[in-house]
Design an enzyme around this catalytic site. Structure first.
Site, short mmCIF file in Angstrom:
data_model
loop_
_atom_site.label_atom_id
_atom_site.label_comp_id
_atom_site.label_asym_id
_atom_site.label_seq_id
_atom_site.Cartn_x
_atom_site.Cartn_y
_atom_site.Cartn_z
N HIS A 258 1.88 -21.07 6.79
CA HIS A 258 0.75 -21.17 5.68
C HIS A 258 0.94 -19.82 5.09
CE1 HIS A 258 -1.04 -19.17 9.03
NE2 HIS A 258 -1.83 -18.41 8.17
N HIS B 122 1.95 -13.96 1.90
CA HIS B 122 3.18 -14.25 2.70
C HIS B 122 2.88 -15.29 3.65
CE1 HIS B 122 0.46 -11.90 5.22
NE2 HIS B 122 0.99 -12.65 6.33
P1 AMP Z 1 -1.17 -14.48 8.39
O1 AMP Z 1 0.22 -15.08 8.78
O2 AMP Z 1 -1.52 -14.46 6.93
O3 AMP Z 1 -2.04 -14.78 9.40
O4 AMP Z 1 -0.98 -12.84 8.44
C1 AMP Z 1 -0.59 -12.01 9.67
C2 AMP Z 1 -0.91 -10.66 9.75
O5 AMP Z 1 -0.70 -9.89 8.47
C3 AMP Z 1 -2.59 -10.88 9.89
O6 AMP Z 1 -2.99 -10.54 11.03
C4 AMP Z 1 -3.03 -9.80 8.68
O7 AMP Z 1 -3.87 -8.96 9.56
C5 AMP Z 1 -1.71 -8.98 8.60
N1 AMP Z 1 -2.10 -8.30 7.14
C6 AMP Z 1 -1.86 -6.93 7.26
N2 AMP Z 1 -1.90 -6.44 6.15
C7 AMP Z 1 -1.93 -7.40 5.08
C8 AMP Z 1 -2.19 -7.75 3.71
N3 AMP Z 1 -2.23 -6.64 2.89
N4 AMP Z 1 -2.40 -8.94 3.08
C9 AMP Z 1 -2.27 -9.82 3.88
N5 AMP Z 1 -2.09 -9.95 5.41
C10 AMP Z 1 -2.05 -8.47 5.90
#
Ligand code: AMP
Length: 252
Positions: free
Chosen positions: A109, A198
């Site tokens: 996601h 991402h």
């Molecule tokens: P997710 O796959 O969306 O859970 O993201 C993985 C990790 O990326 C999360 O645990 C966030 O804490 C980390 N993350 C670190 N910096 C960022 C940023 N600038 N924007 C989005 N996610 C971030």
């Protein structure tokens, strides 16, 4: 841990919505709120999950479960997971060669919020206001153009992710601003100040950012070689998962 994994762990205790309803019934009797209009929003129960840390590399819940509190999270679901498998397998082979804790992320996601907590009696008003906010946004085309490395805030996991391209970023950022403004109104935590949209596809235990960045060229080369497999995807809905329910909001 990824945001969806948090919710899976956090919302997986024996508590049901009936429990919460009982708990909050006193409160609701006193405070008669107008019934929110959720017509047009599909609500689907997500799978029940029994938390067993041995099944997911020892990951544990990072904040305590409190009765009547529902872990909530807003995100875009990736619509075509089949196309991803080949590219994930190639990247997994490289990461596993230097870190055996590597696992493939389930529920791929793109996060549009951090995980936040809604009290049970707030869910309806929050999800219906979110519908008003999201219904004015157009569908858009999603593309990825990079490999990125992120560490979670607790520094317990490091993620290998596909980064969205500039056009997708602009659409997502526009939606994010509206979500952040809603979260602010509800006095809930907003997303990162510099959002980096991402889709996490792999993760390893601990803060391995340095190690992964040392091997970054290998990962990036594989991504470039296999990028053609990932087709442009039309994104026409945004999801909000609260406890064991997923609310789906259609974009225009
Ligand atoms: P997710 O796959 O969306 O859970 O993201 C993985 C990790 O990326 C999360 O645990 C966030 O804490 C980390 N993350 C670190 N910096 C960022 C940023 N600038 N924007 C989005 N996610 C971030």
């Amino acid at each position: 841990m990824s945001a969806l994994a948090y919710i899976r762990d956090y919302g997986s205790e024996e508590e049901t919505s009936e429990d919460s309803e009982k708990e909050d019934s006193e409160h609701c009797k006193k405070l008669k709120l107008p019934t929110p209009n959720l017509s047009g929003v599909s609500v689907v129960p997500s799978e029940d999950h029994i938390d067993d840390p041995s099944l997911h590399s020892g990951r544990t819940r990072s904040f305590p479960h409190v009765r009547g509190n529902w872990a909530t999270f807003i995100y875009v679901e990736y619509p075509n997971k089949e196309n991803l498998f080949q590219i994930i397998a190639k990247l997994e082979a490289i990461v596993t060669s230097f870190d055996e804790s590597c696992i493939v992320c389930e529920d791929v996601h793109i996060s549009l919020s951090k995980t936040f907590v809604l009290r049970y009696h707030m869910i309806k008003s929050f999800t219906s206001t979110l519908q008003n906010v999201l219904s004015n946004n157009n569908s858009f085309v999603l593309n990825f153009d990079s490999v990125e490395v992120y560490c979670n805030e607790e520094k317990t996991r490091t993620f290998i992710a596909l980064g969205v391209d500039a056009i997708s970023h602009a659409y997502l950022n526009n939606i994010l601003k509206q979500i952040d403004s809603l979260l602010d109104d509800f006095k809930l935590p907003t997303f990162y100040e510099n959002p980096s949209f991402h889709m996490s596809i792999l993760s390893v235990i601990g803060n391995k950012k340095e190690l992964l960045l040392k091997n970054f060229n290998n990962l990036y080369d594989i991504f470039i070689q296999h990028k053609y497999i990932l087709k442009s995807e039309n994104i026409n809905k945004v999801n909000c998962k609260s406890g064991n329910k997923i609310y789906q909001y259609c974009l225009k």
